[in-house]
Design an enzyme around this catalytic site. Structure first.
Site, short mmCIF file in Angstrom:
data_model
loop_
_atom_site.label_atom_id
_atom_site.label_comp_id
_atom_site.label_asym_id
_atom_site.label_seq_id
_atom_site.Cartn_x
_atom_site.Cartn_y
_atom_site.Cartn_z
N CYS A 52 0.84 -1.20 0.00
CA CYS A 52 0.00 0.00 0.00
C CYS A 52 0.87 1.25 0.00
O CYS A 52 1.82 1.36 0.80
CB CYS A 52 -0.91 -0.02 1.23
SG CYS A 52 -2.02 1.41 1.27
N CYS A 96 -16.47 -8.94 5.99
CA CYS A 96 -15.77 -7.69 5.65
C CYS A 96 -14.59 -8.01 4.74
O CYS A 96 -13.85 -8.97 5.00
CB CYS A 96 -15.26 -7.03 6.92
SG CYS A 96 -16.54 -6.79 8.15
N CYS A 127 -19.35 -5.76 4.03
CA CYS A 127 -18.61 -4.56 4.41
C CYS A 127 -17.32 -4.56 3.60
O CYS A 127 -16.74 -5.62 3.37
CB CYS A 127 -18.30 -4.61 5.91
SG CYS A 127 -17.35 -3.18 6.48
N CYS A 187 -18.93 2.60 8.63
CA CYS A 187 -18.21 1.92 9.70
C CYS A 187 -16.93 2.74 9.90
O CYS A 187 -16.12 2.85 8.98
CB CYS A 187 -17.87 0.49 9.26
SG CYS A 187 -16.74 -0.37 10.35
S1 SF4 Z 1 -3.97 1.09 7.01
FE1 SF4 Z 1 -4.81 0.80 4.97
S2 SF4 Z 1 -4.32 2.68 3.90
FE2 SF4 Z 1 -2.96 2.59 5.69
S3 SF4 Z 1 -1.08 1.60 4.94
FE3 SF4 Z 1 -2.40 0.01 5.79
S4 SF4 Z 1 -3.52 -0.79 4.04
FE4 SF4 Z 1 -2.69 1.19 3.44
#
Ligand code: SF4
Length: 329
Positions: A52, A96, A127, A187
């Site tokens: 991410c 989810c 979700c 949510c």
């Molecule tokens: S919480 Fe979600 S947005 Fe933040 S780094 Fe982890 S996967 Fe990515």
């Protein structure tokens, strides 16, 4: 009438109550609005793990973390539906699905929509948590029948920039607006135990309890410190910064009192909590948990342990029909 005009002083005063008084008041509110003997069991599946681009300091799935989590592609729709069927057999009423994205790309939308439609057709609540959404994407997910969209505010507005730098608190609120406007249940909650102060926790609950509508679900997580993440490494050196169990229960109780109709969900961090602490959380108004061995990439309590805990406490799993009809009201 449900209040959305809580002041910080009122919320701080609740946190400051003697513990037994606070839990008693929260339990009263819980009984007035919910069946206190039933707890919703939800299952969370990571449909796209790791890689991410966001830099959330608590998350092992960020490219900024050195946590060893391998990035995967978006799961195949059939495999997701199989996992949903297994979750249903194990007693879950809500399924989810989480993807480690900043936001979903156009090319991902058809598969994501097929997942929502397929899971809903099994009679499970659906979700998703896919990152930031444009209003148009929220509308398409609503049309597919998505019941809930998870998008946590994470922490207080004041502390937000210390935890995440790749997006702003306002961007979180904008996605929540898009989700709410599309008619999907919100949510939204966050994580405590990230080294924040009591004042931050007051401000965090205040931000949730003064949204235009209270989120239907409010997950309250206790940080699971993961080595290689900014917060995991920081807290490994300062163990005292971890949230105290009593303070965690206080946070649950204040969330219950200020958002009486919401499902307050005991989420990450349950695995390392004693049964007694979990029981106090249920008494203070928590009425939803995640089940299964894994919470995205973190360990979770597991179905067998949860069955034993439910039997010991005399709790029932909440029926899906009841939640679905409530969500439709
Ligand atoms: S919480 Fe979600 S947005 Fe933040 S780094 Fe982890 S996967 Fe990515």
């Amino acid at each position: 009438m449900t209040r959305t005009d809580w002041t910080r002083d009122e919320i701080a005063a609740l946190f400051d109550l003697p513990f037994t008084e606070l839990v008693f008041r929260a339990a009263e509110v819980h009984r007035a609005h919910h069946d206190a003997g039933a707890v919703q069991r939800s299952t969370l599946l990571s449909i796209k793990t790791g890689g991410c681009p966001e830099d959330c300091g608590y998350c092992s799935q960020s490219v900024s973390a050195d946590s060893g989590v391998k990035a995967t592609k978006l799961m195949d729709v059939r495999a997701v539906l199989q996992a949903a069927a297994q979750a249903k057999d194990a007693g879950s009423t809500r399924f989810c699905m989480g993807a480690a994205w900043r936001n979903p790309k156009e090319r991902d939308m058809p598969a994501v929509i097929a997942m929502v439609e397929g899971v809903r057709a099994m009679g499970l609540e659906t979700c998703m948590t896919l990152g930031m959404l444009e209003p148009q994407q929220a509308k398409r997910l609503a049309d597919a029948g998505l019941d809930y969209y998870n998008h946590n505010i994470d922490t207080s507005p004041e502390r937000y920039g210390d935890v995440i730098t790749t997006r702003s608190f306002q961007e979180r609120l904008d996605t929540l607006d898009a989700v709410r406007s599309a008619g999907i249940n919100v949510c939204s909650g966050g994580i405590v135990g990230m080294g924040e102060t009591r004042e931050d926790r007051v401000s965090f609950v205040h931000a949730l309890a003064t949204l235009p509508e209270h989120p239907g679900s409010v997950p309250i997580n206790a940080l699971v410190p993961v080595k290689g993440t900014v917060l995991g490494d920081m807290l490994a050196d300062t163990p005292m910064a971890r949230i105290d169990d009593i303070e965690f229960v206080r946070t649950i109780a204040v969330a219950r009192i200020t958002m009486p109709e919401s499902m307050v969900r005991l989420s990450a961090g349950r695995e390392s909590m004693s049964e007694a602490t979990q029981a106090l959380c249920f008494l203070a108004g928590a009425n939803s948990i995640f089940t299964g061995d894994k919470l995205l990439t973190a360990a979770n309590a597991g179905d067998d342990k949860d069955d034993a805990l439910f039997a010991k406490l005399g709790l029932r799993a909440m029926a899906a029909e009841c939640r679905l009809s409530e969500a439709a009201e």
